[in-house]
Design an enzyme around this catalytic site. Sequence first.
Site, PDB file in Angstrom:
ATOM      1  N   ARG A 131       0.853  -1.193   0.000  1.00 21.98           N
ATOM      2  CA  ARG A 131       0.000   0.000   0.000  1.00 21.98           C
ATOM      3  C   ARG A 131       0.886   1.239   0.000  1.00 21.98           C
ATOM      4  O   ARG A 131       1.517   1.538   1.020  1.00 21.98           O
ATOM      5  CB  ARG A 131      -0.854   0.060   1.281  1.00 21.98           C
ATOM      6  CG  ARG A 131      -2.003  -0.924   1.354  1.00 21.98           C
ATOM      7  CD  ARG A 131      -2.833  -0.530   2.575  1.00 21.98           C
ATOM      8  NE  ARG A 131      -3.965  -1.413   2.777  1.00 21.98           N
ATOM      9  CZ  ARG A 131      -4.066  -2.289   3.775  1.00 21.98           C
ATOM     10  NH1 ARG A 131      -3.099  -2.412   4.658  1.00 21.98           N
ATOM     11  NH2 ARG A 131      -5.150  -3.033   3.883  1.00 21.98           N
ATOM     12  N   ASP A 163      -2.165   0.758   7.340  1.00 17.07           N
ATOM     13  CA  ASP A 163      -3.437   1.430   7.008  1.00 17.07           C
ATOM     14  C   ASP A 163      -4.060   2.088   8.233  1.00 17.07           C
ATOM     15  O   ASP A 163      -5.270   2.276   8.292  1.00 17.07           O
ATOM     16  CB  ASP A 163      -4.425   0.436   6.396  1.00 17.07           C
ATOM     17  CG  ASP A 163      -4.770  -0.708   7.358  1.00 17.07           C
ATOM     18  OD1 ASP A 163      -4.062  -0.859   8.386  1.00 17.07           O
ATOM     19  OD2 ASP A 163      -5.729  -1.440   7.085  1.00 17.07           O
ATOM     20  N   ASP A 204      -3.954 -13.010  14.891  1.00 16.73           N
ATOM     21  CA  ASP A 204      -4.704 -12.214  15.874  1.00 16.73           C
ATOM     22  C   ASP A 204      -5.771 -13.056  16.571  1.00 16.73           C
ATOM     23  O   ASP A 204      -5.972 -12.939  17.786  1.00 16.73           O
ATOM     24  CB  ASP A 204      -5.285 -10.930  15.261  1.00 16.73           C
ATOM     25  CG  ASP A 204      -5.997 -11.160  13.935  1.00 16.73           C
ATOM     26  OD1 ASP A 204      -5.918 -12.275  13.375  1.00 16.73           O
ATOM     27  OD2 ASP A 204      -6.646 -10.213  13.450  1.00 16.73           O
TER      28      ASP A 204
END
Length: 364
Positions: A34, A130, A208
């Site tokens: 990104r 992000d 996670d």
Amino acid sequence: RRQKTPKTPRTAEAAAGTEAEPPVIPVLVLACDRSSVRRCLDKLLRYRPSARRFPVIVSQDCGHAETARVIASYGAAVAHIRQPDLSDVAVPPEHRKFQGYYRISRHYRWALGQVFRTFRYRAAIVVEDDLEVAPDFFEYFQAVLPLLQRDPSLWCASAWNDNGREALVDAAHAELLHRTDFFPGLGWLLLAELWDELEPKWPAAFWDDWMRQPEQRRGRSCVRPEVSRTMTFGRKGVSHGQFFDQYLKFIKLNDRFVPFTQMDLSYLKKDEYERSFLQRVYSAPEVTLEQLQKEAGGEPGPVRLQYRGRDSFKALAKALGLMDDLKSGVPRAGYRGVVSFMCRGRRVFLAPPSDWTGYDPSWS
């Protein structure tokens, strides 16, 4: 091509800080493809109070040239390290579509290894490319680090409130911090000791949710804010915008500076917190969903909405705009089964009966 190694303290003492000298806490930014990582880095560099105390290390996976150019454009302001293994990860055939999650887990393991093994830091803040951070992001983590160091019942501090939409938080009390049994991620602080514990068994994928399993959590909690200190702008990613359109894009990012390092945060210590929290929850009058939705204003004090099982929890959470998914039986932002949020200006506790005995991992 040789990588520039960031200048790092060579000794554990230098990284841990002394009484007079605040500790050095690196920010590890995990990046891939990104180029909008610029938005994340611009805010980190704008708000960090000291380059020496908060070195920014960007770890890049994927080998994406445009993203690498963006990171390089910051020069010495950030350290750029590159994950050396860009090969595909061998995944079980039924997980072929989850290849991205396997690569992320491999990258986390490598990058955290660099921070704690190669550079020998004693704590680190983990951020993905992000995320945009709040003005008091660094102030918050500097203030909660000593809590983590002193309280073995805490294993992380997160900048994120899973139910942090504007209508659900008390924005007038942005200084409020809570304990939660749910691992929030999305801008979080861990100690080197935790990495010593997790690294040998780090999972191949879905790191996670693995963190949220009882075997890893071991009854420990995280600190989280009432009003999030991070927000995500990354709709595009391996999860293909799951949750983003429904919840994440509505998270309120705190916009005023709270001087956490000058505040007494001892109320977050386990025994003290639990005693006052449970007293507040179970002394609050019980209401039904209908009463709660009807009585705008009403009496000003907190109220309790009781759920009696998994389905009842999910139905109430959905009706109130809360995230209704459970991981290993733990609701998002929950503490001892209780989810605390605001509804039409009053504090509401979505709570199990007072004889609650623990999470049921089969609730999911």
